[in-house]
Design a protein around this motif. Structure first.
Motif, PDB file in Angstrom:
ATOM      1  N   LYS A 182       0.821  -1.211   0.000  1.00 61.33           N
ATOM      2  CA  LYS A 182       0.000   0.000   0.000  1.00 61.33           C
ATOM      3  C   LYS A 182       0.861   1.269   0.000  1.00 61.33           C
ATOM      4  O   LYS A 182       1.718   1.469   0.852  1.00 61.33           O
ATOM      5  CB  LYS A 182      -0.931   0.020   1.207  1.00 61.33           C
ATOM      6  CG  LYS A 182      -1.907   1.184   1.187  1.00 61.33           C
ATOM      7  CD  LYS A 182      -2.904   1.112   2.328  1.00 61.33           C
ATOM      8  CE  LYS A 182      -3.883   2.274   2.268  1.00 61.33           C
ATOM      9  NZ  LYS A 182      -4.867   2.211   3.370  1.00 61.33           N
ATOM     10  N   GLY A 183       0.613   2.113  -1.016  1.00 59.68           N
ATOM     11  CA  GLY A 183       1.286   3.401  -1.113  1.00 59.68           C
ATOM     12  C   GLY A 183       2.696   3.360  -1.660  1.00 59.68           C
ATOM     13  O   GLY A 183       3.326   4.410  -1.845  1.00 59.68           O
ATOM     14  N   MET A 184       3.217   2.176  -1.949  1.00 60.12           N
ATOM     15  CA  MET A 184       4.593   2.075  -2.443  1.00 60.12           C
ATOM     16  C   MET A 184       4.657   2.264  -3.961  1.00 60.12           C
ATOM     17  O   MET A 184       3.859   1.691  -4.686  1.00 60.12           O
ATOM     18  CB  MET A 184       5.191   0.708  -2.086  1.00 60.12           C
ATOM     19  CG  MET A 184       5.482   0.522  -0.609  1.00 60.12           C
ATOM     20  SD  MET A 184       6.372  -1.032  -0.337  1.00 60.12           S
ATOM     21  CE  MET A 184       7.916  -0.723  -1.202  1.00 60.12           C
ATOM     22  N   CYS A 201      -3.302  -4.128  -5.825  1.00 61.05           N
ATOM     23  CA  CYS A 201      -2.534  -4.545  -4.646  1.00 61.05           C
ATOM     24  C   CYS A 201      -2.268  -3.369  -3.708  1.00 61.05           C
ATOM     25  O   CYS A 201      -1.771  -3.575  -2.587  1.00 61.05           O
ATOM     26  CB  CYS A 201      -1.200  -5.154  -5.064  1.00 61.05           C
ATOM     27  SG  CYS A 201      -1.348  -6.768  -5.875  1.00 61.05           S
ATOM     28  N   GLY A 202      -2.566  -2.148  -4.155  1.00 63.85           N
ATOM     29  CA  GLY A 202      -2.352  -0.965  -3.338  1.00 63.85           C
ATOM     30  C   GLY A 202      -1.099  -0.193  -3.668  1.00 63.85           C
ATOM     31  O   GLY A 202      -0.820   0.851  -3.068  1.00 63.85           O
ATOM     32  N   ALA A 203      -0.325  -0.677  -4.637  1.00 62.04           N
ATOM     33  CA  ALA A 203       0.917  -0.007  -5.018  1.00 62.04           C
ATOM     34  C   ALA A 203       0.649   1.118  -6.016  1.00 62.04           C
ATOM     35  O   ALA A 203      -0.461   1.263  -6.542  1.00 62.04           O
ATOM     36  CB  ALA A 203       1.892  -1.015  -5.613  1.00 62.04           C
ATOM     37  N   VAL A 204       1.699   1.900  -6.276  1.00 63.62           N
ATOM     38  CA  VAL A 204       1.610   3.002  -7.235  1.00 63.62           C
ATOM     39  C   VAL A 204       2.578   2.697  -8.383  1.00 63.62           C
ATOM     40  O   VAL A 204       3.787   2.938  -8.272  1.00 63.62           O
ATOM     41  CB  VAL A 204       1.983   4.350  -6.584  1.00 63.62           C
ATOM     42  CG1 VAL A 204       1.849   5.488  -7.601  1.00 63.62           C
ATOM     43  CG2 VAL A 204       1.134   4.610  -5.348  1.00 63.62           C
ATOM     44  N   PRO A 205       2.082   2.137  -9.486  1.00 62.72           N
ATOM     45  CA  PRO A 205       2.963   1.786 -10.609  1.00 62.72           C
ATOM     46  C   PRO A 205       3.577   3.026 -11.242  1.00 62.72           C
ATOM     47  O   PRO A 205       2.922   4.075 -11.356  1.00 62.72           O
ATOM     48  CB  PRO A 205       2.020   1.086 -11.595  1.00 62.72           C
ATOM     49  CG  PRO A 205       0.825   0.700 -10.790  1.00 62.72           C
ATOM     50  CD  PRO A 205       0.689   1.746  -9.729  1.00 62.72           C
ATOM     51  N   THR A 206       4.829   2.906 -11.648  1.00 64.15           N
ATOM     52  CA  THR A 206       5.496   4.018 -12.313  1.00 64.15           C
ATOM     53  C   THR A 206       6.387   3.471 -13.417  1.00 64.15           C
ATOM     54  O   THR A 206       6.723   2.291 -13.442  1.00 64.15           O
ATOM     55  CB  THR A 206       6.329   4.843 -11.310  1.00 64.15           C
ATOM     56  OG1 THR A 206       6.846   6.012 -11.951  1.00 64.15           O
ATOM     57  CG2 THR A 206       7.476   4.024 -10.757  1.00 64.15           C
ATOM     58  N   SER A 207       6.768   4.336 -14.326  1.00 68.84           N
ATOM     59  CA  SER A 207       7.586   3.933 -15.467  1.00 68.84           C
ATOM     60  C   SER A 207       8.973   4.542 -15.349  1.00 68.84           C
ATOM     61  O   SER A 207       9.116   5.758 -15.164  1.00 68.84           O
ATOM     62  CB  SER A 207       6.921   4.392 -16.767  1.00 68.84           C
ATOM     63  OG  SER A 207       7.733   4.069 -17.877  1.00 68.84           O
TER      64      SER A 207
END
Length: 348
Positions: A182-184, A201-207
């Motif tokens: 969460k929040g990662m 899943c609560g994550a923060v996807p980034t490129s």
């Protein structure tokens, strides 16, 4: 008038030379009788710079086999990250004719009119290496290759399904359940279904570009990433501040595509096609075997370097799978891939 005629003649001669050079650059043409008019040179490329990467072993095996069985009638130039570390660059070079064959992840095809290819991006679709191999070397892989070729307008023809092992989470803290994410921020590939999964899943996807990920992890630009042991070990991501904990989520038994432009392939003679097919099959087996061999040795190296491992059995895999399956079902319904997904689920 004589001067003008001379200029025209020179222009015509120059044009003939220019056209001849263009033909030679693409490796010659097949005559209508089926015989090659000139020797053929193929350029094959992947995006990894390490010569210890399984891709490198694979394309070197392709070169060795093809030059051997063709008796030198076909030569191969290998590029190990030197045509670009960004896979989009490699695809562009394939389309421009600056590369004959490339090894890339399949996700880019979703943006060029082949959304079905994102079946390879679905998390927890395959259960093991054996399951993956049985699917790709069976009816599922054969029918999907035909589908991709047709949907791409013959721009992309699959010569082989390569592996990049199984992908795991690695980050600044260990995770055992989806709630731990969460929040990662997490660096992932660009496929929409993967973004959907990690967000759920609560994550923060980034490129982040692959070549810039070490610095991003070291400087805290991203909290975590996901990849296989060999690839992140070779780039030393596990030595960074935010790559210290490796958690064996085993969410993606990966597929990479050995691609050739379909129209280029169709212009080869039957003999050239047979040689290319044989060399591709050989290279695919070499690459896979090297991938499987390196998985355990790369893990041992990561542990020796001081990284901390959370074993797969200590992770609540069922909780992750429970998030993944509805995304698989939604994707199948949206793209008309229900039968393909079922083929995978029915394969042992």
């Amino acid at each position: 008038m004589k001067k003008i005629s001379r200029i025209v003649a020179i222009a015509i001669a120059f044009s003939a030379v220019f056209i001849g050079c263009k033909k030679e650059k693409t490796g010659g043409e097949a005559s209508s009788s089926g015989a090659a008019s000139k020797p053929l040179n193929l350029i094959i490329a992947h995006n990894q710079t390490s010569l210890e990467n399984p891709y490198a072993y694979g394309i070197n095996a392709f070169k060795e086999k093809l030059e051997d069985i063709s008796g030198g009638q076909i030569t191969v130039t290998c590029h190990h990250g030197t045509l670009g570390e960004n896979e989009n660059e490699l695809v562009e070079k394939l389309q421009m004719g600056a590369a004959s064959i490339v090894v890339v992840s399949p996700g880019f095809m979703a943006s060029v009119g082949v959304p079905e290819v994102d079946v390879f991006s679905l998390e927890y679709l395959f259960k093991s290496f054996d399951h993956w191999r049985n699917c790709l070397d069976g009816q599922f892989g054969t029918e999907l290759a035909d589908l991709i070729n047709k949907k791409s307008g013959n721009n992309f023809r699959i010569l082989g399904y390569w592996s990049a092992a199984v992908r795991d989470y690695y980050g600044k803290k260990p995770i055992r359940t989806p709630a731990d994410l969460k929040g990662m921020t997490i660096r992932i590939q660009s496929a929409a279904v993967q973004q959907q999964f990690w967000k759920a899943c609560g994550a923060v996807p980034t490129s982040v570009a692959w070549g810039e990920l070490y610095q991003a992890l070291q400087q805290g630009v991203v909290d975590s990433a996901e990849n296989d042991y060999t690839n992140f070990m070779l780039k030393e991501h596990h030595k960074t501040k935010n790559g210290h904990f490796i958690c064996e989520t085993e969410h993606d038994f990966t597929t990479r595509l050995m691609l050739i432009d379909g129209s280029f392939y169709d212009k080869l003679t039957d003999q050239q096609k047979a040689w290319v097919d044989q060399a591709s099959k050989y290279a695919t087996q070499v690459e896979r075997q090297k991938t499987f061999e390196q998985a355990s040795s790369s893990k041992a190296k990561v542990i020796a370097d001081g990284a901390e491992i959370v074993d797969n059995k200590d992770i609540d895999i069922d909780a992750f799978v429970a998030i993944a399956v509805p995304i698989q079902d939604e994707f199948a319904k949206k793209t008309g891939m229900e039968r393909y997904i079922q083929m995978v689920r029915d394969t042992k």
